[in-house]
Design an enzyme around this catalytic site. Structure first.
Site, PDB file in Angstrom:
ATOM      1  N   GLU A 470       0.788  -1.230   0.000  1.00  0.00           N
ATOM      2  CA  GLU A 470       0.000   0.000   0.000  1.00  0.00           C
ATOM      3  C   GLU A 470       0.821   1.281   0.000  1.00  0.00           C
ATOM      4  O   GLU A 470       0.252   2.376  -0.077  1.00  0.00           O
ATOM      5  CB  GLU A 470      -0.972  -0.016   1.184  1.00  0.00           C
ATOM      6  CG  GLU A 470      -2.076  -1.026   0.987  1.00  0.00           C
ATOM      7  CD  GLU A 470      -2.895  -1.259   2.241  1.00  0.00           C
ATOM      8  OE1 GLU A 470      -4.039  -1.695   2.089  1.00  0.00           O
ATOM      9  OE2 GLU A 470      -2.380  -1.024   3.358  1.00  0.00           O
ATOM     10  N   GLU A 614      -0.065  -5.222  15.230  1.00  0.00           N
ATOM     11  CA  GLU A 614       0.050  -5.231  13.770  1.00  0.00           C
ATOM     12  C   GLU A 614       1.498  -5.115  13.317  1.00  0.00           C
ATOM     13  O   GLU A 614       1.916  -5.761  12.359  1.00  0.00           O
ATOM     14  CB  GLU A 614      -0.773  -4.084  13.174  1.00  0.00           C
ATOM     15  CG  GLU A 614      -0.745  -4.055  11.654  1.00  0.00           C
ATOM     16  CD  GLU A 614      -1.647  -2.990  11.069  1.00  0.00           C
ATOM     17  OE1 GLU A 614      -1.821  -2.973   9.837  1.00  0.00           O
ATOM     18  OE2 GLU A 614      -2.191  -2.171  11.834  1.00  0.00           O
TER      19      GLU A 614
END
Length: 677
Positions: A470, A614
């Site tokens: 991304e 994460e």
């Protein structure tokens, strides 16, 4: 010499004791710092309860499928439900808090999804309580409390119902239903979600043990609109243990048309089932889940960690719901509770292999939102169906406007389609393929035929996308997007053949003309203008797995060796290293596979329960996406399990040198066991 032998024996004994002490099923926390505490979740695929370092408190209660628009980003957000498991205990008129207790310990039994806290209150009492998000009852929880008196004491125990700040128009009720052998005390609250779209309701009741004699009198207290409680008192002699419980249910108008009455009905049902039956059926349900397990011989810590990852994946999903987990599952409000490719590409494949019946819910979630995906394609000038990057209850695009992934991260459409195809591959269910899989595959294939730009043979380009990596925004011919589109088109064609239908011949024409680019050094190029920049997450390497568009081991190795040096140490999500581990295991390099397996999660762990964030050093657990990627590394990498059009097979793989064996049980619809040594 004798000293060295003795030292060796001592070290060996310590290592042996350490190995035995590391339970494969129980995570213990006996040194708890409330300022550095990341709660662990007890969930049943519908209701998630997050732990707290405070006695008799839980941090929050999250209910799957409940969204409203409030707060961040002008999009739908997960809602915290009523906190229906908060309690307090007074001993001789003093309310216990964290400063007054000693020997405070917590432990999670992952085998039966039970969270237990124990502590001492001075020289007066030892307290133990365990709570469950009951697996057999999707909207119901249970707290089981035992107080052991060290000297004669009086206790007052309360069940406290609190409404989260975001809820509006809170109404509180207390009701007693008399029956010949029991008085049912119901502490009930209802409220509206921030816009008034949903009604949220919760109800609790005390569970008393017959062995303690006559039930105590329950008193209701109304404190304010957002909190009320019920309580009872009891005198105890030294050495006596008094046990009681609270059971409660939380449900919304997203789940039932009459949530207020249903919350009370479900609570009464649980109350009259009784504590023993509730725990018995809960344990049986978890025993059934653990028939699909991963067992490592020779690495006790890895075994516990892998069980934790499986435990969370099982906890965050559920058969028969048509719901799909968000990146943080039911551990909180992270990522607004939205559904991304995190499910379809990262969590879903592991669940598909180990529990196809649960994976079916995740695909059903997408099927039920197919019509809004068609409308999304139409509004962007495309044919077929274009799935949203972020999805919530309705299946419209829910990505905040500032994130370009909403309009441009189009690979999600292929990820959804390829997940549907893989469900057929594992189950070989042609009826499902015809009714549910085919509509998804057909509509998504039609999307790609309209999405490509036809610039000559071999140049059906897919331009202006956000890559799977991304950090690469608005680029052309992204490797993963292009390859995923190819696979989508080929799978739709294969599905048509299986069903005896006519495939659109343009599907294969487009698939055969979408380019996968290479750089001058022979490495697969992440996108058309890629010049060796750092990458946020795996992209090119996903062409080897799960897409299998690159199959030559030399090319897989070349791409791996190049891109593993492009991932920075910080800011990248855990599943990237999981893919590296998987591919190295399949390439026969157990040492490198083990390095990336450990690197995928150990730097991401937070105290005191080793919950995964994460990113390395991150503080937003629990990252179920990463767990899904690492479990794929275990099952499809080290285990060599492979999904093919004719079912599950096993390919060659390599274990880490320090592992003696790997056993994966309960695989596929036939619950097969695979072993690697």
């Amino acid at each position: 010499m004798k000293k060295n032998i003795a030292l060796g024996l001592v070290l060996g004994l310590c290592a042996s004791l350490s190995l035995k002490a590391q339970s494969p099923w129980v995570i213990k926390a006996d040194k708890i710092d409330p300022a550095n505490y990341y709660g662990i979740t007890v969930a049943n695929g519908m209701i998630g309860v997050v732990s707290s370092p405070e006695p008799f408190k839980v941090k929050n209660v999250v209910l799957a499928g409940a969204y409203d628009q409030y707060g961040r980003g002008r999009v739908s957000n997960f809602l915290n439900s009523f906190n229906l498991l908060n309690m307090y205990l007074e001993v001789d008129g003093r309310r216990i808090d964290a400063k007054m207790v000693s020997n405070f310990r917590q432990e999670l039994d992952m085998q039966h999804a039970a969270m237990t806290t124990t502590f001492d209150y001075g020289d007066k009492a030892t307290i133990k309580y365990t709570y469950y998000s009951l697996r057999q009852l999707p909207f119901t929880v249970l707290m089981d409390v035992a107080v052991t008196a060290k000297k004669p004491i009086n206790i007052t125990a309360a069940s406290v119902m609190e409404a989260p700040d975001a809820l509006k128009q809170v109404e509180n009720y207390y009701n007693e239903i008399d029956r010949p052998h029991v008085t049912i005390s119901l502490l009930t609250s209802t409220a509206k979600s921030p816009t008034g779209k949903l009604q949220l309701c919760a109800s609790t009741s005390f569970l008393f043990n017959e062995e303690h004699g006559k039930e105590p009198r329950v008193i209701h207290e109304m404190w304010d609109n957002n909190m009320h409680l019920m309580k009872f008192s009891h005198k105890m002699d030294a050495g006596q243990t008094y046990s009681y419980g609270v059971t409660g249910s939380s449900i919304t108008s997203a789940h039932h048309p009459d949530p207020l009455n249903e919350a009370e009905r479900l609570t009464i049902f649980a109350l009259l089932e009784g504590k023993d039956r509730l725990i018995k059926f809960h344990n049986q349900a978890w025993d059934k889940l653990w028939e699909s397990d991963i067992q490592i011989e020779g690495d006790a810590q890895a075994q516990q960690d892998v069980h934790s990852m499986l435990y969370h994946l099982y906890s965050f999903s559920r058969e028969g719901t048509a719901l799909s987990p968000s990146p943080m599952g039911l551990s909180g409000l992270g990522y607004n509770g939205h559904v991304f490719w995190d499910t379809d590409l990262w969590m879903y494949p592991a669940m598909l292999v180990l529990h196809p019946e649960i994976a079916r819910s995740m695909v059903e979630y997408r099927f039920e939102r197919l019509e809004n995906a068609r409308k999304n394609a139409f509004s962007h000038g495309f044919k077929g169906a274009m799935f949203p990057w972020e999805s919530a209850d309705s299946g419209v695009e829910e990505t905040p406007v500032w994130a370009l992934s909403g309009p441009f991260e189009h690979h999600i459409t292929a990820d959804v389609a390829n997940a549907a195809w893989n469900y057929y591959c594992v189950t070989q269910d042609k009826e499902w393929l015809r009714e549910k899989g085919w509509p998804i595959l057909q509509a998504t294939a039609d999307f790609w035929t309209s999405r490509v730009e036809r610039n000559g043979r071999g140049h059906y380009d897919i331009k202006n996308v956000v890559a799977a990596d991304e950090w690469a925004e608005n680029i052309d011919n992204n490797a993963f997007t292009n390859a995923a589109a190819q696979v989508n088109l080929k799978n739709a064609t294969a599905a048509a053949k299986i069903l005896g239908l006519s495939a659109n011949p343009d599907w294969m024409n487009v698939a055969n003309n979408i380019p996968i680019l290479k750089m001058d050094n022979g490495v697969t190029a992440e996108f058309a203008t890629y010049k060796g920049e750092g990458i946020k997450q795996a992209d090119v390497n996903l062409l080897a797995y799960p897409l299998k568009t690159i199959t030559d081991p030399a090319q897989i190795r070349k791409d791996l060796e190049y891109y593993e040096t492009r991932v920075p140490n910080e800011g990248t999500p855990a599943m990237t290293q999981g893919v590296f581990a998987l591919l190295y295991a399949r390439l026969g390099n157990g040492e490198k596979a083990y390095h990336w397996f450990k690197d995928a999660y150990e730097p991401n762990l937070n105290p005191p329960f080793r919950v995964i964030a994460e990113t390395k050093g991150g503080t937003n657990p629990y990252f179920a996406t990463g767990a899904g990627g690492i479990i794929q590394a275990m099952v499809m990498g080290f285990g060599g399990i492979d999904i093919t059009p004719t079912g599950i097979t096993q390919v060659k793989s390599k274990l880490p040198p320090n592992w003696k064996s790997l056993k994966i049980s309960g695989v596929g619809v036939n619950k097969v066991t695979y072993t690697v040594k």
